[in-house]
Design an enzyme around this catalytic site. Sequence first.
Site, mmCIF file in Angstrom:
data_model
loop_
_atom_site.group_PDB
_atom_site.id
_atom_site.type_symbol
_atom_site.label_atom_id
_atom_site.label_comp_id
_atom_site.label_asym_id
_atom_site.label_seq_id
_atom_site.Cartn_x
_atom_site.Cartn_y
_atom_site.Cartn_z
ATOM 1 N N ALA A 9 0.803 -1.229 0.000
ATOM 2 C CA ALA A 9 0.000 0.000 0.000
ATOM 3 C C ALA A 9 0.834 1.277 0.000
ATOM 4 O O ALA A 9 0.296 2.354 0.260
ATOM 5 C CB ALA A 9 -0.937 0.007 1.205
ATOM 6 N N SER A 56 -3.202 -10.259 -12.919
ATOM 7 C CA SER A 56 -2.748 -9.659 -14.174
ATOM 8 C C SER A 56 -3.216 -10.490 -15.352
ATOM 9 O O SER A 56 -3.303 -11.717 -15.265
ATOM 10 C CB SER A 56 -1.215 -9.592 -14.182
ATOM 11 N N TYR A 101 7.410 -13.891 -13.502
ATOM 12 C CA TYR A 101 6.348 -12.978 -13.076
ATOM 13 C C TYR A 101 4.987 -13.521 -13.481
ATOM 14 O O TYR A 101 4.040 -13.546 -12.670
ATOM 15 C CB TYR A 101 6.564 -11.593 -13.689
#
Length: 274
Positions: A17, A147, A172
């Site tokens: 965050a 994603s 990733y």
Amino acid sequence: MSTAVSPSSRTVLVTGATSGIGWETARLLARQGDTVVLHAPDRASGDDAVDRLVAAGADRLRLRLVVADFSRLDEVRAMAARVADEHPVLDVLVNNAAVAAPERRTMTADGNELALQVNFLAAYLLTKELSGALSARPGGRVVNVSSSMHRTASIAWNDPHRARRYSRLAAYAQSQLALTVFARAAAPAGAGWTSVSVHPGVCDTALMPLYAHEGDSATEGAERVVRLCDPATDIVPGGYYDRTALSPAAPVAMEDRTVRRLCKLADQLVGNAA
């Protein structure tokens, strides 16, 4: 049907965050009056994130800071214990923390490939450790910020740390596929909470170079995440959302066998570090 929870009574934990979509998500949730627990990888970046939120209009009294380096699973466990102790009722967990895989394969002290651990294993462990707090009130949610790159991925079951053939994009993408699959497995039967995953769009954050040269603003991406946190938004348990639309995930992510196999692998990798 959604369970109506007064926004002013909600508590939401947002990982990663301190910048990008995570920080914007925290800002939007704080603006709604939620108590926001911000996760930061270190105290300095966390204090800075809190100061910037207050400068942007957030009520400091509704912000809580927790610190954990997700490349160390002992710190993830300690953070989970603190959150559960201080917030026995947790309405939403946003698993947003992520790193781009390095150019060279990098292993954590726990013996895991860096992107796999920070982007997936930490979220897996945190969610399991906080299951009680998420179950304390009906309507709890886990939102995994995933994603569209999960569609290009495969999970190297026999070599999850990519020792034999490493590519930063493959590492990733594997972590994002695992996070997407985990959304279908996260809530135990009768837990009282549901989980989803979301591709918030290609956004102008530190991860954008993995995708493109330009994208939406981090605020736009955060709005799509916050929408799924809202109890007024009906969600499909285990669903994958592309921005605001419920979309089919990669075919492999929809297979029950993959879900079971991934959880077994994650338990092994997290357990090895215990």
